[in-house]
Design a protein around this motif. Structure first.
Motif, mmCIF file in Angstrom:
data_model
loop_
_atom_site.group_PDB
_atom_site.id
_atom_site.type_symbol
_atom_site.label_atom_id
_atom_site.label_comp_id
_atom_site.label_asym_id
_atom_site.label_seq_id
_atom_site.Cartn_x
_atom_site.Cartn_y
_atom_site.Cartn_z
ATOM 1 N N SER A 1 0.984 -1.107 0.050
ATOM 2 C CA SER A 1 0.130 0.000 0.028
ATOM 3 C C SER A 1 0.801 1.290 -0.070
ATOM 4 O O SER A 1 0.620 2.157 -0.696
ATOM 5 N N ARG A 2 2.015 1.363 0.748
ATOM 6 C CA ARG A 2 2.795 2.459 0.958
ATOM 7 C C ARG A 2 3.590 2.646 -0.456
ATOM 8 O O ARG A 2 3.488 3.559 -0.947
ATOM 9 N N LYS A 3 3.987 1.225 -1.053
ATOM 10 C CA LYS A 3 4.581 1.573 -2.573
ATOM 11 C C LYS A 3 3.643 2.230 -3.474
ATOM 12 O O LYS A 3 3.937 2.852 -4.248
ATOM 13 N N THR A 4 2.252 1.719 -3.343
ATOM 14 C CA THR A 4 1.398 2.108 -4.372
ATOM 15 C C THR A 4 1.102 3.661 -4.103
ATOM 16 O O THR A 4 0.807 4.411 -5.173
ATOM 17 N N LYS A 5 1.257 3.994 -3.035
ATOM 18 C CA LYS A 5 0.670 5.630 -2.670
ATOM 19 C C LYS A 5 2.020 6.452 -2.992
ATOM 20 O O LYS A 5 1.569 7.201 -3.861
ATOM 21 N N THR A 6 2.970 5.690 -3.172
ATOM 22 C CA THR A 6 4.183 6.513 -3.495
ATOM 23 C C THR A 6 4.428 6.688 -4.873
ATOM 24 O O THR A 6 4.373 7.873 -5.417
ATOM 25 N N LEU B 1 12.379 9.116 -7.103
ATOM 26 C CA LEU B 1 11.665 7.860 -6.897
ATOM 27 C C LEU B 1 12.146 6.799 -6.818
ATOM 28 O O LEU B 1 12.153 5.787 -5.799
ATOM 29 N N TYR B 2 13.315 6.817 -7.472
ATOM 30 C CA TYR B 2 14.390 5.769 -7.400
ATOM 31 C C TYR B 2 15.065 5.589 -6.078
ATOM 32 O O TYR B 2 15.020 4.718 -5.364
ATOM 33 N N LYS B 3 15.576 6.748 -5.471
ATOM 34 C CA LYS B 3 16.301 6.786 -4.171
ATOM 35 C C LYS B 3 15.397 6.497 -2.924
ATOM 36 O O LYS B 3 15.601 5.722 -2.264
ATOM 37 N N ILE B 4 14.094 6.849 -3.176
ATOM 38 C CA ILE B 4 13.143 6.530 -2.181
ATOM 39 C C ILE B 4 12.740 5.217 -2.191
ATOM 40 O O ILE B 4 12.915 4.350 -1.103
ATOM 41 N N GLU B 5 12.603 4.527 -3.264
ATOM 42 C CA GLU B 5 12.101 3.119 -3.348
ATOM 43 C C GLU B 5 13.349 2.137 -3.033
ATOM 44 O O GLU B 5 13.364 1.204 -2.353
ATOM 45 N N GLU B 6 14.597 2.674 -3.235
ATOM 46 C CA GLU B 6 15.681 2.003 -3.235
ATOM 47 C C GLU B 6 15.931 1.827 -1.381
ATOM 48 O O GLU B 6 16.323 0.827 -0.959
ATOM 49 N N LYS B 7 15.607 3.266 -0.839
ATOM 50 C CA LYS B 7 16.024 3.011 0.628
ATOM 51 C C LYS B 7 14.795 2.496 1.359
ATOM 52 O O LYS B 7 15.258 1.521 2.346
#
Lengths: 77, 489
Positions: free
Chosen positions: A6-11, A66-72
């Motif tokens: 859900s967090r991933k989808t929201k981001t 977005l990449y940096k957020i998802e990577e973290k």
């Protein structure tokens, strides 16, 4: 896993909105028509060419963040 | 003497390239996995230029260059659609990669069969993307090789010979090393081209106009209309249709399957946009500057040779050779992947499916290689003839391709999309596209966005409507769950 998804989808949804907003000056006829002019020059570039380059850079920056957020968060998939 | 110098430089370059491919681009084994997806072990930095090859083709430096000489800023659409394409890539690539890894997919038709489980749809999309709609682009690509060699040799080497030389080179390394040699070739050429384009164009603009700023000022005084988008609605239409269509080429999925991990697939999207923006800004700026030079604006042929002419005027045969290398490399990076993927589609998805017991992996690789050889000979033959009408067919084919976007791409992101939605969207999209092609005067009633854009929008709307009203398919839901589960494993 459910809350992560859900967090991933929201981001991603927020970033999708960001991309649409950033691209809108070039993809919606009324915006494009009002921006489609030569002057003022900004730096070395005519106005509309500067706008196109700026939009491209903002989209690139969005992808980078977005990449940096998802990577973290470990959400790259 | 001039021709000798430029040809000599290009020859040296290709000898070194061949040595590098034979050293690092050789297949590790004889398996199908190795031939088609390079063993799924490619790191992001090696994939970067193969993925960029989707957008930077030889015609960027020829046909589009010529267009920018006469029409100016509208050609910046190349940058906008590439950037939009990379956003799409960022969202779809990891899912596609996971399905490829888990289900051993090799190409786009494999994905269609897995996603929709409908053999009719599988065959229609396979035939459309791999054969019916893509061959004109390959014929035109070969023609570009002939054209560049003609210019490079100062009109001494005839076009059919130039086409034959590069057709043979590409067929050789595709057959020799499959996708591993394709990736290696694209990587080496991508680095060299980026350096040549960045450094070369900067130097040309400095020497001819005193820099990019003074160049735009001179164009402003000469013809300010070149610095505006000449047809805004058309600009929007082709930007969107091109971004959608770019993901419907058969080689795109294959490029994703090459990656060693989902992370590597995504890192590409982090760096590729920067290279895209720089290259497009420089190439289009140089072309707009070309509008000030009588040697470029003499006629359409001169404008389309503008990239070569301006490099030659700046640095003689040496710079002409480098400009030719850029165009040849860009064209090779798209033709080589297409050829390798088409060989596999023919061997595995067509012959393998039609043959009662299927084909062994070894036999599939062998049939792929024969296909590449015969197909290359065929498109060489087509390219040495009159291709005047082909360009129009190629553009129309791209517009039809864009209408496949919902079935191919939205299906990756949206689990409710199903086979029925795909069928109806394709039929609806192609019907609208055909009507607007047959009666172009009707395009004005749809805002003048072009047949491809209107057809694609129609297909997207239909796909969503049919998907929403259909019951959810648990098999498809399971596929989506698989992606999350893969992350945990």
């Amino acid at each position: 896993m459910g809350s992560n998804t859900s967090r991933k989808t929201k981001t991603r949804a927020w970033f999708a909105v960001y991309f649409v907003v950033v691209l809108s000056p070039l993809l919606f006829p009324p915006f494009l028509k009002s921006l489609n002019r030569v002057e003022p020059f900004i730096g070395p570039f005519p106005f509309i060419i500067f706008v196109m380059l700026l939009v491209s850079m903002l989209v690139s920056a969005g992808l980078f963040v977005l990449y940096k957020i998802e990577e973290k968060r470990g959400d790259l998939l | 003497m001039k021709a000798f110098a430029s040809i000599f430089i290009v020859l040296i370059y290709f000898v070194l390239l061949a040595l590098a491919v034979m050293r690092w681009g050789k297949s590790k084994n004889t398996s199908l996995e190795e031939f088609v997806v390079s063993g799924r072990d490619t790191p992001w930095w090696l994939m970067l230029f193969t993925v960029l090859g989707t957008w930077f083709v030889g015609s960027t430096y020829t046909a589009f260059f010529g267009w920018a000489v006469f029409e100016g800023a509208i050609v910046y659409y190349l940058g906008i659609y590439s950037i939009m394409g990379l956003v799409v890539y960022y969202f779809i690539a990891p899912k596609v990669w996971v399905w490829g890894k888990v289900h051993k997919l090799y190409n786009l038709p494999d994905y269609i069969l897995l996603r929709y489980n409908d053999k009719g749809l599988y065959f229609i999309i396979m035939l459309a993307v791999a054969f019916l709609l893509s061959w004109p682009w390959q014929v035109l690509a070969l023609k570009t090789f002939g054209y560049v060699v003609l210019k490079l040799s100062y009109d001494t080497i005839p076009m059919p010979v130039g086409i034959g030389i590069f057709g043979a080179v590409i067929a050789f390394y595709c057959i020799y090393g499959g996708m591993r040699s394709v990736v290696m070739t694209d990587f080496i050429q991508g680095i060299i081209c980026t350096i040549v384009v960045l450094g070369g164009i900067y130097a040309v603009l400095q020497s001819k106009f005193g820099g990019i700023g003074p160049m735009y000022q001179q164009v402003f005084e000469f013809n300010p209309d070149l610095l505006k988008i000449s047809a805004p609605n058309y600009f929007i239409g082709i930007s969107i249709a091109s971004a959608l269509g770019a993901y419907c080429w058969p080689e795109i999925f294959n490029r994703i399957f090459l990656s060693r991990s989902a992370k590597d697939v995504k890192v590409v999207a982090k760096f590729a946009p920067v290279i895209c923006i720089l290259l497009v800004a420089l190439v289009v700026s140089m072309a707009i500057g070309g509008a000030l030079l009588p040697s470029i604006t003499a006629d359409l042929a001169s404008a389309e040779s503008g990239f070569l002419i301006m490099f030659e005027e700046f640095g003689g045969p040496i710079m002409l050779a480098f400009a030719a290398i850029v165009i040849i490399a860009a064209e090779m990076s798209s033709v080589d992947s297409q050829l390798t993927v088409m060989g596999t589609i023919f061997a595995k998805n067509i012959v393998g499916t039609l043959k009662k017991d299927g084909l062994s992996d070894k036999k599939t690789v062998s049939v792929s290689r024969w296909f590449i050889l015969i197909y290359m000979a065929l498109i060489w033959y087509l390219s040495i003839g009159d291709t005047g009408a082909l360009y129009k067919y190629a553009v129309i084919s791209y517009e039809f391709l864009a209408t496949l976007f919902p079935a191919i791409i939205i299906g990756i992101l949206w689990r409710r999309g199903n086979a029925m939605a795909s069928w109806v969207s394709i039929i609806g999209g192609w019907a609208v596209c055909s009507i607007l092609q047959l009666w172009p005067e009707l395009q004005g009633s749809f805002g003048g966005f072009g047949a491809g854009f209107t057809g694609a929008v129609t297909a997207i709307i239909i796909y969503f409507i049919v998907g929403f009203v259909s019951a959810e398919d648990t098999r498809i839901s399971d596929l989506f769950e698989e992606v999350d589960a893969f992350k945990e494993s």
